[in-house]
Design a protein around this motif. Structure first.
Motif, mmCIF file in Angstrom:
data_model
loop_
_atom_site.group_PDB
_atom_site.id
_atom_site.type_symbol
_atom_site.label_atom_id
_atom_site.label_comp_id
_atom_site.label_asym_id
_atom_site.label_seq_id
_atom_site.Cartn_x
_atom_site.Cartn_y
_atom_site.Cartn_z
ATOM 1 N N MET A 14 -32.959 -0.416 -63.576
ATOM 2 C CA MET A 14 -33.601 0.709 -62.902
ATOM 3 C C MET A 14 -35.022 0.999 -63.351
ATOM 4 O O MET A 14 -35.741 1.747 -62.696
ATOM 5 N N ASP A 15 -35.457 0.460 -64.474
ATOM 6 C CA ASP A 15 -36.796 0.783 -64.978
ATOM 7 C C ASP A 15 -37.516 -0.519 -65.348
ATOM 8 O O ASP A 15 -38.101 -0.651 -66.416
ATOM 9 N N ILE A 16 -37.429 -1.497 -64.408
ATOM 10 C CA ILE A 16 -38.036 -2.805 -64.657
ATOM 11 C C ILE A 16 -39.554 -2.687 -64.537
ATOM 12 O O ILE A 16 -40.063 -2.262 -63.488
ATOM 13 N N LYS A 17 -40.269 -3.018 -65.591
ATOM 14 C CA LYS A 17 -41.740 -2.977 -65.602
ATOM 15 C C LYS A 17 -42.204 -3.639 -66.896
ATOM 16 O O LYS A 17 -41.414 -3.772 -67.836
ATOM 17 N N PRO A 18 -43.476 -4.058 -66.963
ATOM 18 C CA PRO A 18 -43.932 -4.776 -68.161
ATOM 19 C C PRO A 18 -43.665 -4.030 -69.474
ATOM 20 O O PRO A 18 -43.314 -4.653 -70.469
ATOM 21 N N ALA A 19 -43.807 -2.699 -69.477
ATOM 22 C CA ALA A 19 -43.649 -1.957 -70.739
ATOM 23 C C ALA A 19 -42.222 -2.019 -71.283
ATOM 24 O O ALA A 19 -41.998 -1.702 -72.452
ATOM 25 N N ASN A 20 -41.266 -2.411 -70.455
ATOM 26 C CA ASN A 20 -39.884 -2.467 -70.932
ATOM 27 C C ASN A 20 -39.417 -3.880 -71.277
ATOM 28 O O ASN A 20 -38.227 -4.113 -71.483
ATOM 29 N N PHE A 21 -40.348 -4.814 -71.345
ATOM 30 C CA PHE A 21 -40.040 -6.130 -71.907
ATOM 31 C C PHE A 21 -40.838 -6.267 -73.203
ATOM 32 O O PHE A 21 -42.070 -6.247 -73.169
ATOM 33 N N ILE A 31 -35.680 -3.947 -72.784
ATOM 34 C CA ILE A 31 -35.270 -2.741 -73.526
ATOM 35 C C ILE A 31 -35.162 -1.548 -72.566
ATOM 36 O O ILE A 31 -35.379 -1.693 -71.375
ATOM 37 N N ASP A 32 -34.857 -0.377 -73.133
ATOM 38 C CA ASP A 32 -34.950 0.897 -72.416
ATOM 39 C C ASP A 32 -33.897 1.036 -71.315
ATOM 40 O O ASP A 32 -34.217 1.158 -70.131
ATOM 41 N N TRP A 33 -32.638 1.085 -71.747
ATOM 42 C CA TRP A 33 -31.509 1.092 -70.814
ATOM 43 C C TRP A 33 -31.074 2.499 -70.439
ATOM 44 O O TRP A 33 -29.892 2.808 -70.447
HETATM 45 MG MG LIG Z 1 -39.818 2.396 -71.495
#
Ligand SMILES: [Mg+2]
Ligand SMILES: Nc1ncnc2c1ncn2[C@@H]1O[C@H](COP(=O)(O)OP(=O)(O)O)[C@@H](O)[C@H]1O
Length: 491
Positions: free
Chosen positions: A302-309, A320-322
């Motif tokens: 649900m929050d797929i974006k560069p900052a969460n890899f 990350i960031d589940w």
């Molecule tokens: Mg995040």
């Protein structure tokens, strides 16, 4: 933080961390990090404060309150911040000598003094009990997989090094004990985060605690995958007045490589292109992580974006960031904006089910907490709904988000999304990206097709990127073979 505003603190080797206000607009808090401690300071304005006193001026300026005289506020926010940090620097040497400062729930009030201009007075913040009450019922079994008994550390054993980006609850930390120097990430709700979120009914703070508990349990129970964050390593507790531990957060491995957004920004700052080989490998790994999420773990991100890899020591990506609590407007699929319903009807030529989307026209519906925002997707969140009713539609929505994320990586687009409020506000262009192979552009564009039925499946994406990543390996080894061949050839 603007240079110069924090000079006085820097001279004491104390780092200015954050400033925030309360809902009633009578308080301004600030946190600093120094000597292994995170200390919260309070500036309060009450009906009997002198209007020209420092706490009152800070509160008036921070909350933009109307004042009859310019002397009762500051000229601008920058001068307010300078005065605030200098005040903390003035009282710091005395504060840090006070052993009480290390106790949980202690805040330092900054008051106008008699002789001196200001004094700091440590007090037990009454909101601390409310904070603990919110977390009291959390059991280790709410946070870790069944049968596991995690190690629990008291928060006093942990030093906050830095507040990480994002919504504010993630912190880079380290153990006090110098024999355990490896950096970790704290996530959860420490007292500072609580003061930041606290309001009249604490609805938002309560939701945040629930979201943390659920995300912790989600990764704890998820089948492991090399490109997905591992379960928390340790739990963190705070002691209540009876010395009983209350669980408030968890610790996981910190990756010094930063996140993919940072990597893109760093490359842009150097005016360099991330090598195509690296880009292919990263696109492949992002697709692997999302495929595992949907096909093996049967859930969604649900929050797929560069900052969460984040990037590990081997330059591999970890998702990350589940939290599964909000989708970013920059990568959200347009059909998942809360205004559409979906069902499977019939089949496409290739035999896969066809998805039919209809605009919702019924009475107003809400499954997101009040205060999440004003956009349609802040009111109606399709992710949990489609997870139950139409997993195929959910997967294709995440293919879109992957497409946007891959576009950001391939085109090295970072950090200019401040104005983006809805998915369509993003301008997808490939200008200045002459080295991106055209078949890569095509695949990524296909992921972002308006009709989800036209988007590639996760299987196809994996096959594609596996092939591309493999072709670089092949190129590398074939040039190696050629070199060896040349060397061995009799001349
Ligand atoms: Mg995040
Ligand atoms: N394990 C980690 N290693 C390195 N950086 C991390 C790690 N976890 C989080 N971060 C950094 O902190 C940022 C915010 O953390 P995240 O877990 O995404 O929380 P939020 O919910 O605030 O977005 C990430 O975008 C990343 O830059």
């Amino acid at each position: 933080m603007i240079m110069g505003e924090v000079q006085a603190l820097e001279a004491l080797c104390v780092a200015a961390d954050s400033i925030w206000g309360d809902e009633d607009e009578t308080i301004v808090y600030a946190q600093v990090l120094g000597q292994g401690k995170a200390v919260i300071f309070r500036f309060q304005r009450s009906p009997d404060s002198l209007p020209q006193s420092l706490p009152s001026r800070i509160v008036c300026c921070y909350h933009d309150l109307e004042v009859p005289d310019g002397a009762f506020t500051f000229q601008d926010r920058s001068s307010m911040r300078s005065a605030l940090w200098s005040a903390i620097a003035t009282v710091w040497p005395d504060c840090i000598k006070d052993p009480a400062i290390a106790n949980p729930g202690i805040v330092v009030d900054i008051l106008p003094g008699e002789a001196q201009e200001i004094v700091g007075r440590a007090y037990q913040e009454p909101l601390f009990d409310q904070y603990l009450a919110l977390l009291h019922d959390t059991q280790p079994s709410d946070l870790v997989a069944e049968g596991h008994s995690p190690r629990i550390f008291d928060i006093s054993e942990i030093v906050v090094l830095e507040v990480l980006g994002g919504r504010g609850c993630s912190k880079r930390v380290q153990f006090q004990d110098a024999r355990k120097p490896s950096p970790l990430v704290f996530k959860g709700m420490d007292f500072q985060t609580y003061l930041l979120l606290h309001d009249d009914d604490d609805e938002f703070a309560r939701t945040t605690v629930d979201v943390w508990r659920r995300s912790c349990k989600l990764i704890a129970n998820m089948p492991r995958h090399p490109n997905i964050q591992s379960p928390p390593r340790y739990l963190v507790s705070v002691r209540d007045s009876n010395q009983n531990p209350v669980l408030v957060g968890h610790l996981s491995t910190y990756f010094a490589g930063g996140d993919l957004g940072n990597a893109i920004e760093a490359a842009n700052a150097r005016k360099s292109q991330i090598p195509l080989k690296q880009k292919a490998k990263w696109c492949h790994q992002m697709c692997l992580a999302i495929t595992h999420t949907h096909r093996v773990a049967h859930t969604y991100h649900m929050d797929i974006k560069p900052a969460n890899f984040v990037i590990d020591d081997q330059e591999n990506l970890t998702l990350i960031d589940w939290e599964q609590s909000g989708a970013p407007a920059t990568t959200l699929a347009p059909e998942a904006d809360g205004t559409w319903d979906v069902e499977e009807q019939g089949t496409k030529e290739n035999g896969s089910p066809k998805l039919v989307y209809t605009k919702y026209t019924g009475p107003e519906r809400r499954n997101m907490p009040e205060g999440s925002g004003r956009e349609s997707f802040h009111i109606w969140n399709v992710f949990p709904e489609w997870h139950a009713s139409c997993p195929k539609a959910l997967e294709l929505a995440e293919v879109f988000a992957l497409g946007r994320t891959m576009w950001m990586l391939l085109s090295q687009t970072a950090n200019n999304f401040d104005e983006v409020e809805r998915p369509d506000d993003v301008q997808v262009t490939w200008e200045g990206n002459h080295d991106t192979p055209s078949h890569w552009v095509k695949v990524v564009e296909n992921c972002m097709k308006v009709d989800p039925n036209d988007r590639p499946s996760l299987d196809n994406l994996i096959k594609f990127w596996e092939g591309e990543a493999y072709s670089f390996k092949w190129q590398a080894s074939s040039s190696f073979e050629a070199a060896r061949f040349n060397m061995c050839r009799p001349n």
